[in-house]
Write a protein that holds these residues in place. Structure first.
Motif, PDB file in Angstrom:
ATOM      1  N   CYS A  82      38.342  -0.849  17.614  1.00 36.75           N
ATOM      2  CA  CYS A  82      38.263  -1.223  16.202  1.00 36.75           C
ATOM      3  C   CYS A  82      37.606  -0.094  15.408  1.00 36.75           C
ATOM      4  CB  CYS A  82      37.462  -2.511  16.037  1.00 36.75           C
ATOM      5  SG  CYS A  82      37.453  -3.144  14.338  1.00 36.75           S
ATOM      6  N   PRO A  83      38.249   0.395  14.362  1.00 32.91           N
ATOM      7  CA  PRO A  83      37.671   1.489  13.567  1.00 32.91           C
ATOM      8  C   PRO A  83      36.333   1.080  12.941  1.00 32.91           C
ATOM      9  CG  PRO A  83      39.994   1.171  13.033  1.00 32.91           C
ATOM     10  CD  PRO A  83      39.575  -0.014  13.854  1.00 32.91           C
ATOM     11  N   PRO A  84      35.405   1.994  12.838  1.00 31.72           N
ATOM     12  CA  PRO A  84      34.104   1.673  12.242  1.00 31.72           C
ATOM     13  C   PRO A  84      34.195   1.319  10.762  1.00 31.72           C
ATOM     14  CG  PRO A  84      34.310   4.040  12.655  1.00 31.72           C
ATOM     15  CD  PRO A  84      35.470   3.389  13.330  1.00 31.72           C
ATOM     16  N   THR A  85      35.303   1.714  10.125  1.00 32.81           N
ATOM     17  CA  THR A  85      35.471   1.417   8.700  1.00 32.81           C
ATOM     18  C   THR A  85      35.887  -0.035   8.458  1.00 32.81           C
ATOM     19  OG1 THR A  85      37.745   2.233   8.864  1.00 32.81           O
ATOM     20  CG2 THR A  85      36.065   3.790   8.112  1.00 32.81           C
ATOM     21  N   VAL A  86      36.298  -0.720   9.521  1.00 33.57           N
ATOM     22  CA  VAL A  86      36.710  -2.122   9.399  1.00 33.57           C
ATOM     23  C   VAL A  86      35.493  -3.011   9.604  1.00 33.57           C
ATOM     24  CG1 VAL A  86      38.180  -3.941  10.350  1.00 33.57           C
ATOM     25  CG2 VAL A  86      39.034  -1.587  10.212  1.00 33.57           C
ATOM     26  N   SER A  87      35.318  -3.998   8.730  1.00 34.86           N
ATOM     27  CA  SER A  87      34.121  -4.835   8.798  1.00 34.86           C
ATOM     28  C   SER A  87      34.459  -6.319   8.712  1.00 34.86           C
ATOM     29  CB  SER A  87      33.154  -4.466   7.662  1.00 34.86           C
ATOM     30  OG  SER A  87      33.780  -4.669   6.400  1.00 34.86           O
ATOM     31  N   GLY A  88      33.451  -7.128   9.018  1.00 31.88           N
ATOM     32  CA  GLY A  88      33.564  -8.578   8.857  1.00 31.88           C
ATOM     33  C   GLY A  88      34.667  -9.209   9.679  1.00 31.88           C
ATOM     34  N   ALA A  89      35.376 -10.139   9.035  1.00 31.66           N
ATOM     35  CA  ALA A  89      36.426 -10.900   9.714  1.00 31.66           C
ATOM     36  C   ALA A  89      37.629 -10.046  10.073  1.00 31.66           C
ATOM     37  CB  ALA A  89      36.868 -12.067   8.831  1.00 31.66           C
ATOM     38  N   ASP A  90      37.702  -8.838   9.523  1.00 34.32           N
ATOM     39  CA  ASP A  90      38.837  -7.960   9.821  1.00 34.32           C
ATOM     40  C   ASP A  90      38.673  -7.224  11.149  1.00 34.32           C
ATOM     41  OD1 ASP A  90      40.292  -8.568   7.565  1.00 34.32           O
ATOM     42  OD2 ASP A  90      39.322  -7.025   6.345  1.00 34.32           O
ATOM     43  N   ARG A  91      37.483  -7.296  11.757  1.00 35.46           N
ATOM     44  CA  ARG A  91      37.244  -6.577  13.003  1.00 35.46           C
ATOM     45  C   ARG A  91      37.929  -7.293  14.173  1.00 35.46           C
ATOM     46  NH1 ARG A  91      34.208  -2.423  12.954  1.00 35.46           N
ATOM     47  NH2 ARG A  91      33.851  -2.496  15.216  1.00 35.46           N
ATOM     48  N   PHE A  92      38.146  -6.550  15.252  1.00 37.97           N
ATOM     49  CA  PHE A  92      38.797  -7.109  16.435  1.00 37.97           C
ATOM     50  C   PHE A  92      38.230  -6.463  17.693  1.00 37.97           C
ATOM     51  CE2 PHE A  92      41.323  -3.510  14.912  1.00 37.97           C
ATOM     52  CZ  PHE A  92      41.463  -2.730  16.052  1.00 37.97           C
ATOM     53  N   THR A  93      38.492  -7.070  18.831  1.00 38.16           N
ATOM     54  CA  THR A  93      38.030  -6.567  20.125  1.00 38.16           C
ATOM     55  C   THR A  93      39.225  -6.061  20.923  1.00 38.16           C
ATOM     56  OG1 THR A  93      36.216  -8.164  20.166  1.00 38.16           O
ATOM     57  CG2 THR A  93      36.828  -7.141  22.261  1.00 38.16           C
ATOM     58  N   PRO A  94      39.158  -4.848  21.459  1.00 37.24           N
ATOM     59  CA  PRO A  94      40.280  -4.323  22.252  1.00 37.24           C
ATOM     60  C   PRO A  94      40.553  -5.204  23.467  1.00 37.24           C
ATOM     61  CG  PRO A  94      38.732  -2.577  21.701  1.00 37.24           C
ATOM     62  CD  PRO A  94      38.064  -3.855  21.331  1.00 37.24           C
ATOM     63  N   ASP A  95      41.819  -5.304  23.841  1.00 38.46           N
ATOM     64  CA  ASP A  95      42.224  -6.075  25.019  1.00 38.46           C
ATOM     65  C   ASP A  95      42.516  -5.082  26.145  1.00 38.46           C
ATOM     66  OD1 ASP A  95      43.259  -7.739  26.908  1.00 38.46           O
ATOM     67  OD2 ASP A  95      44.942  -8.473  25.702  1.00 38.46           O
ATOM     68  N   LEU A  96      41.453  -4.659  26.848  1.00 39.35           N
ATOM     69  CA  LEU A  96      41.620  -3.655  27.895  1.00 39.35           C
ATOM     70  C   LEU A  96      42.415  -4.198  29.076  1.00 39.35           C
ATOM     71  CD1 LEU A  96      38.106  -1.938  27.918  1.00 39.35           C
ATOM     72  CD2 LEU A  96      40.133  -1.360  26.596  1.00 39.35           C
ATOM     73  N   ALA A  97      42.198  -5.460  29.418  1.00 39.41           N
ATOM     74  CA  ALA A  97      42.933  -6.064  30.540  1.00 39.41           C
ATOM     75  C   ALA A  97      44.434  -6.082  30.253  1.00 39.41           C
ATOM     76  CB  ALA A  97      42.419  -7.467  30.807  1.00 39.41           C
ATOM     77  N   GLY A  98      44.778  -6.404  29.013  1.00 41.24           N
ATOM     78  CA  GLY A  98      46.189  -6.405  28.637  1.00 41.24           C
ATOM     79  C   GLY A  98      46.795  -5.015  28.707  1.00 41.24           C
ATOM     80  N   ALA A  99      46.019  -4.013  28.299  1.00 44.34           N
ATOM     81  CA  ALA A  99      46.506  -2.634  28.360  1.00 44.34           C
ATOM     82  C   ALA A  99      46.712  -2.193  29.802  1.00 44.34           C
ATOM     83  CB  ALA A  99      45.519  -1.706  27.655  1.00 44.34           C
ATOM     84  N   VAL A 100      45.780  -2.567  30.677  1.00 48.05           N
ATOM     85  CA  VAL A 100      45.912  -2.238  32.105  1.00 48.05           C
ATOM     86  C   VAL A 100      47.212  -2.826  32.656  1.00 48.05           C
ATOM     87  CG1 VAL A 100      44.982  -2.713  34.403  1.00 48.05           C
ATOM     88  CG2 VAL A 100      43.453  -1.982  32.565  1.00 48.05           C
TER      89      VAL A 100
END
Length: 317
Positions: A82-100
């Motif tokens: 998630c880019p540091p410029t994105v804040s609040g409810a617009d933030r997200f968590t990477p899905d590393l397991a899905g990428a694997v």
């Protein structure tokens, strides 16, 4: 291409293609859907844009399970931080397991050594996620599959060593070293010695290093490493001997002096390093440079010949 991230530009082009091909109402070709997904995702995605883009790419993957470009794009989007410029409810968590999961799927679609790059990416993501046991097993699987691909197997050993499993890394490198020859053998041996030292296996490190000392040739960098590892395990006389006999390994002249300087600096002997480097500068002047010095001397009129007396060409006046 920056335009590839311009959602409006991409959509206009897609509309034009649809109009020109009379495909209104039909499912867009996968390449156009992927282009749209890329433009929606952008360079600094929010949660909404990320979810929309991923939804588009997932649909392509479902429709075309063997589409490597789609799976790779999906993996990249899923792991994207998630880019540091994105804040609040617009933030997200990477899905590393899905990428694997996607990288592993791509590796299954690609034959031979090209698949290893995707498996290394998957293992790296597992490590990032703190899943070291699955990452270790994935790396060992690569080692088993990559028979004959020494570079990939050597990388596996290095990655396993970074996971803190020096014993397994030493075992893997030992297998490679036993069947290697030539310059590759020297490189593998030095890496094996380093891992053996890290795991406090001095006997193995000494055995390998003494074996490397009998190599017919090596690079100046390898010569420095050999001397430093010998000194590390308490064999300073042997370390000095290989440096003194640098020419026997094909490291001669200025390269030999610089190797000795680097080894001296690495062992903390700064004074010797400075003196050796100063001595090496005497080897810098070769035939070309001597020729240039001679020409400068002649042009200044200080040489044994005088400056050319040929008059300049007449002016056009």
């Amino acid at each position: 291409n920056a335009l590839g991230y311009d959602a409006e530009f991409v959509q206009r082009n897609i509309d034009q293609i649809v109009e020109m091909t009379a495909s209104q109402g039909r499912t867009l070709p996968s390449r156009l859907r992927l282009a749209r997904a890329k433009s929606v995702f952008g360079r600094e995605p929010t949660r909404q844009r990320r979810d929309e883009a991923i939804s588009i790419v997932r649909a392509v993957v479902v429709a075309e399970p063997q589409n490597i470009a789609a799976r790779t794009m999906l993996a990249n989007m899923l792991q994207f931080p998630c880019p540091p410029t994105v804040s609040g409810a617009d933030r997200f968590t990477p899905d590393l397991a899905g990428a694997v999961e996607q990288y592993v799927a791509v590796a299954r679609l690609i034959p031979g050594s090209e698949a290893y790059a995707y498996l290394f990416k998957a293992a790296d993501l597992q490590i990032t996620a703190g899943n070291e046991a699955p990452a270790r097993q994935m790396l060992l699987d690569i080692f088993s599959r990559a028979q004959g691909d020494v570079a990939s197997q050597q990388r596996v050993a290095l990655e396993v060593s970074r996971l803190g499993d020096a014993q397994t890394a030493a075992r893997l490198l030992g297998e490679l070293y036993a069947s290697s020859q030539g310059p590759t053998r020297v490189a593998l041996g030095l890496q094996l010695a380093q891992v053996a030292i890290a795991s406090n296996d001095r006997a193995r490190a000494e055995s390998v290093l003494r074996d490397i000392m009998s190599a017919p040739s090596m690079s100046s960098a390898q010569l420095v490493d050999l001397s430093q590892w010998l000194r590390k395990i308490g064999l300073p006389a042997e370390a000095d001997r290989v440096l003194a006999n640098a020419e026997n390994y094909g490291v001669a002249g200025r390269e030999a002096l610089l190797a000795r300087a680097r080894a001296a600096a690495g062992s903390g002997d700064a004074d010797s390093a400075v003196l050796i480097r100063a001595s090496s500068r005497k080897h810098r002047i070769g035939p070309i440079r001597r020729s240039r010095c001679f020409r400068r001397t002649m042009s200044s009129g200080t040489g044994s010949r005088s400056r050319s007396t040929t008059p300049p060409p007449p002016s056009e006046s």
